[in-house]
Design an enzyme around this catalytic site. Structure first.
Site, PDB file in Angstrom:
ATOM      1  CB  CYS A 116     -28.302  33.471  48.983  1.00 49.56           C
ATOM      2  SG  CYS A 116     -29.442  33.033  47.664  1.00 49.56           S
ATOM      3  CG  HIS A 258     -25.089  30.538  48.955  1.00 49.75           C
ATOM      4  ND1 HIS A 258     -26.195  29.727  49.036  1.00 49.75           N
ATOM      5  CD2 HIS A 258     -25.325  31.397  47.925  1.00 49.75           C
ATOM      6  CE1 HIS A 258     -27.055  30.086  48.096  1.00 49.75           C
ATOM      7  NE2 HIS A 258     -26.556  31.084  47.410  1.00 49.75           N
ATOM      8  CG  ASN A 288     -28.613  28.872  44.891  1.00 47.42           C
ATOM      9  OD1 ASN A 288     -29.099  28.977  46.005  1.00 47.42           O
ATOM     10  ND2 ASN A 288     -27.965  29.863  44.299  1.00 47.42           N
TER      11      ASN A 288
HETATM   12  O1  UT7 Z   1     -27.623  32.384  45.179  1.00 49.38           O
HETATM   13  C1  UT7 Z   1     -27.742  33.769  45.019  1.00 49.38           C
HETATM   14  C2  UT7 Z   1     -26.737  34.340  44.116  1.00 49.38           C
HETATM   15  N1  UT7 Z   1     -26.829  33.826  42.775  1.00 49.38           N
HETATM   16  C3  UT7 Z   1     -25.735  33.383  42.177  1.00 49.38           C
HETATM   17  O2  UT7 Z   1     -24.702  33.327  42.778  1.00 49.38           O
HETATM   18  C4  UT7 Z   1     -25.800  33.038  40.698  1.00 49.38           C
HETATM   19  C5  UT7 Z   1     -24.694  33.793  40.013  1.00 49.38           C
HETATM   20  N2  UT7 Z   1     -24.631  33.659  38.590  1.00 49.38           N
HETATM   21  C6  UT7 Z   1     -24.484  32.499  37.922  1.00 49.38           C
HETATM   22  O3  UT7 Z   1     -24.475  31.447  38.525  1.00 49.38           O
HETATM   23  C7  UT7 Z   1     -24.263  32.549  36.454  1.00 49.38           C
HETATM   24  O4  UT7 Z   1     -24.102  33.877  36.044  1.00 49.38           O
HETATM   25  C8  UT7 Z   1     -25.391  31.886  35.628  1.00 49.38           C
HETATM   26  C9  UT7 Z   1     -25.365  30.398  35.823  1.00 49.38           C
HETATM   27  C10 UT7 Z   1     -26.749  32.453  36.026  1.00 49.38           C
HETATM   28  C11 UT7 Z   1     -25.160  32.148  34.145  1.00 49.38           C
HETATM   29  O5  UT7 Z   1     -23.888  31.669  33.771  1.00 49.38           O
HETATM   30  P1  UT7 Z   1     -22.902  32.591  32.955  1.00 49.38           P
HETATM   31  O6  UT7 Z   1     -21.773  31.736  32.573  1.00 49.38           O
HETATM   32  O7  UT7 Z   1     -22.616  33.796  33.796  1.00 49.38           O
HETATM   33  O8  UT7 Z   1     -23.747  32.946  31.691  1.00 49.38           O
HETATM   34  P2  UT7 Z   1     -24.243  34.375  31.217  1.00 49.38           P
HETATM   35  O9  UT7 Z   1     -25.294  34.929  32.123  1.00 49.38           O
HETATM   36  O10 UT7 Z   1     -23.055  35.203  30.931  1.00 49.38           O
HETATM   37  O11 UT7 Z   1     -24.925  33.956  29.863  1.00 49.38           O
HETATM   38  C12 UT7 Z   1     -24.182  33.367  28.803  1.00 49.38           C
HETATM   39  C13 UT7 Z   1     -25.162  32.933  27.740  1.00 49.38           C
HETATM   40  C14 UT7 Z   1     -26.236  33.955  27.419  1.00 49.38           C
HETATM   41  O12 UT7 Z   1     -26.459  33.948  26.052  1.00 49.38           O
HETATM   42  P3  UT7 Z   1     -25.837  35.109  25.122  1.00 49.38           P
HETATM   43  O13 UT7 Z   1     -26.395  36.387  25.674  1.00 49.38           O
HETATM   44  O14 UT7 Z   1     -24.355  34.982  25.288  1.00 49.38           O
HETATM   45  O15 UT7 Z   1     -26.359  34.726  23.781  1.00 49.38           O
HETATM   46  C15 UT7 Z   1     -27.463  33.431  28.134  1.00 49.38           C
HETATM   47  O16 UT7 Z   1     -28.669  33.802  27.487  1.00 49.38           O
HETATM   48  O17 UT7 Z   1     -25.852  31.773  28.218  1.00 49.38           O
HETATM   49  C16 UT7 Z   1     -27.242  31.965  28.016  1.00 49.38           C
HETATM   50  N3  UT7 Z   1     -27.966  31.191  29.026  1.00 49.38           N
HETATM   51  C17 UT7 Z   1     -28.290  29.899  28.830  1.00 49.38           C
HETATM   52  N4  UT7 Z   1     -28.050  29.047  27.819  1.00 49.38           N
HETATM   53  C18 UT7 Z   1     -28.496  27.784  27.953  1.00 49.38           C
HETATM   54  C19 UT7 Z   1     -28.402  31.583  30.237  1.00 49.38           C
HETATM   55  N5  UT7 Z   1     -29.012  30.555  30.872  1.00 49.38           N
HETATM   56  C20 UT7 Z   1     -28.951  29.509  30.020  1.00 49.38           C
HETATM   57  C21 UT7 Z   1     -29.389  28.175  30.090  1.00 49.38           C
HETATM   58  N6  UT7 Z   1     -29.129  27.353  29.045  1.00 49.38           N
HETATM   59  N7  UT7 Z   1     -30.025  27.678  31.161  1.00 49.38           N
END
Ligand code: UT7
Length: 336
Positions: A116, A258, A288
Site C-alpha cells: 500500500c 492512504h 481501500n
Molecule cells: O491498506 C493496508 C493496511 N491495512 C490496514 O490498514 C487495515 C488495518 N486494520 C483494520 O482496518 C481493522 O483492524 C479491521 C477493519 C480489519 C478490523 O477492525 P477492528 O476494529 O480492528 O476489529 P478486530 O480485528 O479487532 O476484530 C474485532 C471483531 C472480531 O471478533 P472477535 O474476535 O472479537 O469475536 C472479528 O472476528 O470483529 C470481528 N470481525 C467482523 N465482524 C463483522 C472482523 N471482520 C468483521 C466483519 N464483520 N467484516
C-alpha cells in the site's frame, strides 16, 4: 550545479480509473457473516469498485495512464514506473506490457513492489530517475486489482479491499515551482513482514517442496496489529516529511493519506492536529484500493475542486512489508 543535480520532479498531469462494477455492503452481507453497520462503523466503507471477470491490473493501469498522459498533454515519456501489489503474472513485470499498450515504444518500464506504500516508493523512484538525468518525463502508475488476492470468504479483508488505478506524469523542473515534489520519507520494518502476507506462490513456499495450505494463495492480514502500526508510522513519517520540506503542520492545507480505514485516517489526523476540513477522503465510496488509493484520491479531489492549485498537500501511506512513507507537494494547476 550539474545538469542532473537539483532537478526536481514536478507533477504535470494526473488521472485515475475505477472499474465499473460496484460491490455494496448489502452485497457483502448477503454472503458473509457481517453487517452494514459493522462495516461502516469499523472501516467507513459503503461501496467499492471491483474488476469484472477477466480484467487484470494492467487493464486498470492502461486506462489511468492514458488519462494522466492526456492531463499532462504528453504523448511520450522516458520511463514507466508501475507500483502494484497484484502484477498480471509473477513474472515478468507488468509495466512493459502497460507501456506497450499505451504506445510508448521501447521506454524503460518496471514495477515497484511496496504494497500500500507503493505510490510513495514509486514517486521517490520517479523523482530519482529525473534527478539523476536518466529521464525527463516519467509516467508513474499505481494500480491494484486487489480483490484478486482477497479470499471472498474472509470477512475481515473482503469488506475493506477494492480495485483501481491512479497515475501521474512527472517532468523535470525546479524545486520552487508548483507541483515540485518535496523530500520523500520512506521506511520499512521487515521484522513484521508476516503481519501482511500472501504465503503461497513465492520462492519460499515453492522451494520447500510443500504444497500450499488451502487459502495460502490469498492475502492475510493481522488487522489489529496493522491498525496500530499504521497509525504510529503514518504519523511519524508525516511529521518527518513536513519538517524536511521546511513546513509546519499548520501549513498543511490538504492531507491525502492512504485510504486504509476511516478510523486509521481520523486517528493519524488527530495526532497531527489536522482538522477534518483539511482531510481528503473517498474511502466511503471506493474502499481501500491498495497502491492506487492516494493517486485516485488526488485525481478525484482535483477534479471535484476539494483540492486546488496552490494548496500545500501532505501525502502518507502505510502497508505490508511493513513499509511506509510520506511526502509533500504544493498542488499545481492541472487539467483534470
Ligand atoms: O491498506 C493496508 C493496511 N491495512 C490496514 O490498514 C487495515 C488495518 N486494520 C483494520 O482496518 C481493522 O483492524 C479491521 C477493519 C480489519 C478490523 O477492525 P477492528 O476494529 O480492528 O476489529 P478486530 O480485528 O479487532 O476484530 C474485532 C471483531 C472480531 O471478533 P472477535 O474476535 O472479537 O469475536 C472479528 O472476528 O470483529 C470481528 N470481525 C467482523 N465482524 C463483522 C472482523 N471482520 C468483521 C466483519 N464483520 N467484516
Amino acid at each position: 550545479m550539474t545538469a542532473a543535480a537539483g532537478r526536481a520532479a514536478v507533477i504535470a498531469g494526473i488521472g485515475s480509473y475505477l472499474p465499473p462494477q460496484l460491490v455494496t455492503n448489502e452485497d457483502l452481507t448477503a454472503r458473509l457473516d457481517t453487517s452494514d453497520e459493522w462495516i461502516r462503523t469499523r472501516t467507513g466503507i459503503s461501496t467499492r469498485h471491483v474488476v469484472s471477470p477477466g480484467m487484470a491490473t494492467s487493464d486498470l493501469a492502461v486506462e489511468a495512464g492514458r488519462r494522466a498522459l492526456k492531463s499532462a498533454d504528453e504523448s511520450q515519456v522516458d520511463a514507466v514506473v508501475l507500483a502494484t501489489t497484484t502484477p498480471d503474472r509473477p513474472c515478468p513485470a507488468t509495466a512493459p506490457d502497460v507501456a506497450a499498450r499505451l504506445g510508448l515504444g521501447g521506454v524503460a518500464a518496471f514495477d515497484v513492489s511496496a504494497v500500500c506504500s507503493g505510490f510513495l516508493y514509486a514517486l521517490a523512484t520517479g523523482a530519482g530517475l529525473i534527478a539523476a538525468g536518466t529521464a525527463d518525463r516519467v509516467l508513474l502508475i499505481a494500480a491494484d486489482a486487489f480483490t484478486t488476492i482477497i479470499d471472498p470468504q474472509d470477512r475481515s479483508t473482503a469488506v475493506i479491499f477494492a480495485d483501481g488505478a491512479g497515475a501521474v506524469v512527472l517532468r523535470a523542473g525546479n524545486a520552487d515551482e508548483p507541483g515540485a515534489l518535496g523530500p520523500v520519507v520512506l521506511g520499512s520494518d521487515g521484522e513484521l513482514s508476516d503481519l501482511i502476507e500472501v504465503p503461497a506462490g513465492g520462492s519460499r513456499q515453492r522451494s520447500s517442496g510443500r504444497e500450499p495450505e488451502p487459502g495460502d494463495e490469498y492475502f492475510k492480514m493481522r488487522g489489529r496489529d496493522i491498525y496500530r502500526h499504521a497509525v504510529e508510522r503514518m504519523t511519524s513519517a508525516s511529521q518527518q516529511a513536513v519538517a524536511a520540506a521546511g513546513w509546519t503542520l499548520e501549513d498543511v492545507d490538504r492531507f491525502a493519506a492512504h485510504q486504509a480505514n476511516a478510523r486509521i485516517l481520523a486517528a493519524v489526523a488527530e495526532r497531527l492536529g489536522i482538522p477534518a476540513e483539511r482531510q481528503l477522503s473517498n474511502i466511503e465510496r471506493v474502499g481501500n484500493t491498495g497502491v492506487a488509493s492516494i493517486p485516485v484520491l488526488l485525481s478525484e479531489s482535483a477534479a471535484d475542486g476539494s483540492l486546488a492549485a496552490g494548496q500545500r498537500v501532505l501525502l502518507t501511506a502505510f502497508g505490508g512489508g511493513l513499509a511506509w512513507g510520506a511526502a509533500t507537494v504544493v498542488w499545481p494547476q492541472l487539467r483534470t
